[in-house]
Motif scaffolding. Structure first.
Motif, PDB file in Angstrom:
ATOM      1  N   GLN A   1      -7.694   3.737  -4.953  1.00 47.42           N
ATOM      2  CA  GLN A   1      -6.692   2.692  -5.201  1.00 47.42           C
ATOM      3  C   GLN A   1      -5.517   3.233  -6.019  1.00 47.42           C
ATOM      4  O   GLN A   1      -4.776   2.480  -6.647  1.00 47.42           O
ATOM      5  CB  GLN A   1      -7.314   1.490  -5.920  1.00 47.42           C
ATOM      6  CG  GLN A   1      -8.307   0.723  -5.060  1.00 47.42           C
ATOM      7  CD  GLN A   1      -7.650   0.125  -3.820  1.00 47.42           C
ATOM      8  OE1 GLN A   1      -6.709  -0.650  -3.916  1.00 47.42           O
ATOM      9  NE2 GLN A   1      -8.154   0.486  -2.649  1.00 47.42           N
TER      10      GLN A   1
ATOM     11  N   ASN B   1       0.815  -1.210   0.000  1.00 45.90           N
ATOM     12  CA  ASN B   1       0.000   0.000   0.000  1.00 45.90           C
ATOM     13  C   ASN B   1       0.850   1.262   0.000  1.00 45.90           C
ATOM     14  O   ASN B   1       0.315   2.355   0.088  1.00 45.90           O
ATOM     15  CB  ASN B   1      -0.927   0.012   1.224  1.00 45.90           C
ATOM     16  CG  ASN B   1      -2.030  -1.016   1.114  1.00 45.90           C
ATOM     17  OD1 ASN B   1      -2.488  -1.310   0.017  1.00 45.90           O
ATOM     18  ND2 ASN B   1      -2.439  -1.564   2.233  1.00 45.90           N
TER      19      ASN B   1
ATOM     20  N   THR C   1     -11.653   5.290  10.924  1.00 43.18           N
ATOM     21  CA  THR C   1     -11.174   3.927  11.151  1.00 43.18           C
ATOM     22  C   THR C   1     -12.263   3.091  11.839  1.00 43.18           C
ATOM     23  O   THR C   1     -13.184   3.622  12.465  1.00 43.18           O
ATOM     24  CB  THR C   1      -9.919   3.916  12.032  1.00 43.18           C
ATOM     25  OG1 THR C   1     -10.246   4.461  13.314  1.00 43.18           O
ATOM     26  CG2 THR C   1      -8.794   4.712  11.393  1.00 43.18           C
TER      27      THR C   1
ATOM     28  N   GLU D   1     -13.602  -0.319   4.736  1.00 41.63           N
ATOM     29  CA  GLU D   1     -12.981  -1.568   4.295  1.00 41.63           C
ATOM     30  C   GLU D   1     -13.608  -2.783   4.977  1.00 41.63           C
ATOM     31  O   GLU D   1     -13.297  -3.925   4.630  1.00 41.63           O
ATOM     32  CB  GLU D   1     -11.480  -1.534   4.594  1.00 41.63           C
ATOM     33  CG  GLU D   1     -10.719  -0.471   3.827  1.00 41.63           C
ATOM     34  CD  GLU D   1      -9.253  -0.411   4.215  1.00 41.63           C
ATOM     35  OE1 GLU D   1      -8.397  -0.638   3.342  1.00 41.63           O
ATOM     36  OE2 GLU D   1      -8.967  -0.131   5.400  1.00 41.63           O
TER      37      GLU D   1
ATOM     38  N   PRO E   1      -7.074   4.404  -0.345  1.00 41.09           N
ATOM     39  CA  PRO E   1      -7.951   3.230  -0.320  1.00 41.09           C
ATOM     40  C   PRO E   1      -9.263   3.414  -1.076  1.00 41.09           C
ATOM     41  O   PRO E   1      -9.937   2.437  -1.380  1.00 41.09           O
ATOM     42  CB  PRO E   1      -8.203   3.016   1.170  1.00 41.09           C
ATOM     43  CG  PRO E   1      -7.940   4.327   1.799  1.00 41.09           C
ATOM     44  CD  PRO E   1      -6.883   4.987   0.986  1.00 41.09           C
TER      45      PRO E   1
ATOM     46  N   LYS F   1      -4.439  -6.367  10.628  1.00 41.95           N
ATOM     47  CA  LYS F   1      -5.032  -5.142  10.104  1.00 41.95           C
ATOM     48  C   LYS F   1      -5.011  -4.085  11.212  1.00 41.95           C
ATOM     49  O   LYS F   1      -6.058  -3.710  11.762  1.00 41.95           O
ATOM     50  CB  LYS F   1      -6.461  -5.399   9.641  1.00 41.95           C
ATOM     51  CG  LYS F   1      -6.575  -6.265   8.396  1.00 41.95           C
ATOM     52  CD  LYS F   1      -6.200  -5.490   7.151  1.00 41.95           C
ATOM     53  CE  LYS F   1      -6.472  -6.292   5.894  1.00 41.95           C
ATOM     54  NZ  LYS F   1      -6.121  -5.543   4.678  1.00 41.95           N
TER      55      LYS F   1
ATOM     56  N   LYS G   1     -16.083  -4.816   4.734  1.00 38.13           N
ATOM     57  CA  LYS G   1     -17.101  -5.178   3.750  1.00 38.13           C
ATOM     58  C   LYS G   1     -17.465  -6.655   3.856  1.00 38.13           C
ATOM     59  O   LYS G   1     -17.004  -7.363   4.747  1.00 38.13           O
ATOM     60  CB  LYS G   1     -16.598  -4.840   2.342  1.00 38.13           C
ATOM     61  CG  LYS G   1     -16.377  -3.354   2.118  1.00 38.13           C
ATOM     62  CD  LYS G   1     -15.959  -3.070   0.680  1.00 38.13           C
ATOM     63  CE  LYS G   1     -15.792  -1.571   0.442  1.00 38.13           C
ATOM     64  NZ  LYS G   1     -15.404  -1.276  -0.959  1.00 38.13           N
TER      65      LYS G   1
ATOM     66  N   LEU H   1      -7.584  -0.193  10.075  1.00 42.87           N
ATOM     67  CA  LEU H   1      -8.642  -0.638   9.168  1.00 42.87           C
ATOM     68  C   LEU H   1      -9.672   0.471   9.055  1.00 42.87           C
ATOM     69  O   LEU H   1     -10.248   0.900  10.052  1.00 42.87           O
ATOM     70  CB  LEU H   1      -9.306  -1.910   9.707  1.00 42.87           C
ATOM     71  CG  LEU H   1     -10.459  -2.460   8.862  1.00 42.87           C
ATOM     72  CD1 LEU H   1      -9.922  -3.113   7.584  1.00 42.87           C
ATOM     73  CD2 LEU H   1     -11.279  -3.460   9.656  1.00 42.87           C
TER      74      LEU H   1
END
Length: 207
Positions: A42, A18, A93, A145, A39, A138, A147, A141
Motif C-alpha cells: 500500500q 492508486n 491477475t 484482492e 497493492p 475493476k 477477498k 484485479l
C-alpha cells in the motif's frame, strides 16, 4: 517499454488514487515519471520510463508526451505496473488465474470422463464473476484482492440484485471456494477468504 522502479519519494502523492499521473521530465536524462501504489505494501513507488534518443529534440519531446499520455490512459483504466510482473505469483491477475483454472479443468474433465454439464456450469460461473468485476470497474484485479468483502458483495449481487435462489447462491459460493483452493495450492494467494463465508441455510416451507 521498460519501467524502472524505485522506492517511494517523500513527495506527496494523491491518497485517493492508486497512482500519481505520469509526466515528462527533461534533464540529464529524458524520463517519463509516475507514482503507483503497490497493492501489497500500500506504498506509492516511483517508476521511470526512458524516452528513446531522437536527434530532433522537438520530435523527442512530442514522443515523450505521447508516452506519458499512454501511461496515464492505462492508469486511468486501472492498470498498475505490478500487473505486468508475471514472474511474481502474488501479482497474478484474477483473469489469469480463472483462465488457467478453466483450461486445466477442461483437461481434467476429458481425462476423467466427467459430465460436460459440469464444465459448462463452471464456465458460466466464471463468466458471471467476470461480468460483476467489470460492472464495478475493476478492469485489473489481482487475485489477492479477491477477498471476503468482494466475494460477499458478489454473492449479494447474485442473490439480491439478480434475485436468484438460495441454491444458486450456495452453488456460486462452492465454485469460488473450489477455485480459490486451486489458487492457494499454486501459491497465487495465501488464504482462501471464501471459507469465511457461510452457506445460506435452506428455509423450511411455511404451511
Amino acid at each position: 517499454m521498460t519501467i524502472h522502479k524505485q522506492k517511494k519519494s517523500p513527495r506527496t502523492v494523491t491518497n485517493f488514487l492508486n497512482y500519481n499521473p505520469a509526466e515528462l521530465r527533461i534533464g540529464s536524462q529524458w524520463l517519463v515519471v509516475f507514482y503507483a501504489k503497490n497493492p501489497i505494501t500500500q506504498e506509492f513507488e516511483r517508476h521511470r520510463i526512458s524516452v528513446p534518443a531522437i536527434k530532433n529534440k522537438t520530435e523527442r519531446k512530442e514522443h515523450g508526451k505521447r508516452l506519458a499520455m499512454e501511461v496515464n490512459n492505462k492508469l486511468q483504466n486501472g492498470w498498475l505496473p505490478c500487473y505486468d510482473d508475471t514472474s511474481n505469483n502474488t501479482y497474478k491477475t484474477f483473469e489469469y488465474c480463472i483462465t488457467e483454472y478453466l483450461d486445466k479443468t477442461k483437461i481434467d474433465f476429458k481425462k476423467s470422463n466427467m459430465r460436460e454439464d459440469t464444465l459448462r456450469t463452471y464456465t458460466s460461473f466464471a463468466k458471471m464473476i467476470k461480468t460483476y468485476i467489470e460492472s464495478i470497474n475493476k478492469n485489473y484485479l489481482l487475485i489477492m484482492e479477491f477477498k471476503s468483502e468482494m466475494i460477499r458483495q458478489y454473492l449479494d449481487w447474485i442473490y439480491y440484485d439478480r434475485n436468484n435462489s438460495l441454491r444458486t447462491y450456495n452453488n456460486h459460493l462452492a465454485f469460488i471456494v473450489q477455485f480459490l483452493n486451486y489458487c492457494l495450492e499454486r501459491g497465487y494467494i495465501t488464504e482462501n477468504y471464501a471459507l469465511k463465508i457461510k452457506r445460506k441455510p435452506k428455509q423450511e416451507k411455511i404451511r
